[in-house]
Design a protein around this motif. Structure first.
Motif, PDB file in Angstrom:
ATOM      1  N   ARG A  58      31.108  43.723  44.913  1.00 47.17           N
ATOM      2  CA  ARG A  58      32.041  42.809  45.586  1.00 47.17           C
ATOM      3  C   ARG A  58      32.489  41.701  44.638  1.00 47.17           C
ATOM      4  N   MET A  59      31.547  41.156  43.853  1.00 48.41           N
ATOM      5  CA  MET A  59      31.909  40.099  42.911  1.00 48.41           C
ATOM      6  C   MET A  59      32.857  40.630  41.836  1.00 48.41           C
ATOM      7  N   GLU A  60      32.587  41.825  41.334  1.00 50.20           N
ATOM      8  CA  GLU A  60      33.460  42.412  40.324  1.00 50.20           C
ATOM      9  C   GLU A  60      34.853  42.673  40.888  1.00 50.20           C
ATOM     10  N   ALA A  61      34.933  43.174  42.129  1.00 50.62           N
ATOM     11  CA  ALA A  61      36.229  43.435  42.766  1.00 50.62           C
ATOM     12  C   ALA A  61      36.978  42.127  43.024  1.00 50.62           C
ATOM     13  N   LEU A  62      36.268  41.111  43.446  1.00 53.28           N
ATOM     14  CA  LEU A  62      36.890  39.813  43.689  1.00 53.28           C
ATOM     15  C   LEU A  62      37.430  39.220  42.391  1.00 53.28           C
ATOM     16  N   TYR A  63      36.685  39.379  41.315  1.00 52.65           N
ATOM     17  CA  TYR A  63      37.158  38.925  40.010  1.00 52.65           C
ATOM     18  C   TYR A  63      38.453  39.637  39.629  1.00 52.65           C
TER      19      TYR A  63
END
Length: 175
Positions: free
Chosen positions: A102-107
């Motif tokens: 999720r953090m990678e996608a949000l980035y």
């Protein structure tokens, strides 16, 4: 001796790091240090403002490059040991991996939005990272230490550091 000649310590290899040596490589100490460094970079991105500052966007890129390698190293060197802790199992590991993704996608979303709309998403990214770190530092790591013991935490710290170095050497810098 070259890096290729070195063997990775295992949980069963108690001679890998003699008891009491290299406490700085204890998994908990290593992860707390890395969490603090990534948090600082994310705070710089927030303060500088990715919507108005190249510096803010650069800080975000560095933070997420560090986080990507950090997350992969956790998955490779740590999560098998989390699965063994009574009460954690696959559910805790799968949730942690899902948070990484999720953090990678949000980035990636922040990078695609452009300067004018990125600020709110950076705040969301920081909140997600903070929640993830809190779970690891307050729940997962203490239970791992209680279950596996101090020597295993040092061995896991070495595995993590070596995995991250290897992953970082082949990961492209975020742009």
């Amino acid at each position: 001796m070259t890096a290729h000649d070195m063997t990775l310590p295992t949980l069963d290899d108690t001679t890998a790091i003699p008891d009491g040596e290299h406490p700085e490589l204890d998994l908990e100490a290593v992860l707390r240090d890395e969490h603090a460094r990534i948090s600082e970079l994310l705070a710089r991105a927030q303060t500088a403002g990715v919507s108005t500052s190249t510096y803010g966007l650069d800080a975000l890129d560095v933070a997420m490059s560090e986080f990507a390698a950090h997350g992969r190293a956790e998955e490779e060197a740590m999560y098998h040991s989390v699965r063994a802790v009574p009460g954690f199992g696959d559910e805790m590991v799968e949730e942690s991996i899902a948070q990484h993704r999720r953090m990678e996608a949000l980035y990636e979303l922040v990078r695609s939005l452009g300067h004018d709309r990125a600020g709110e998403r950076v705040n969301e990214l920081v909140e997600l990272f903070t929640a993830h770190v809190t779970t690891e530092e307050e729940r997962i790591l203490p239970q791992m230490r209680a279950f596996h013991g101090d020597q295993a935490m040092r061995d896991l710290g070495v595995k993590f550091v070596m995995a991250k170095a290897r992953i970082s050497s082949r990961e492209p810098v975020a742009t």
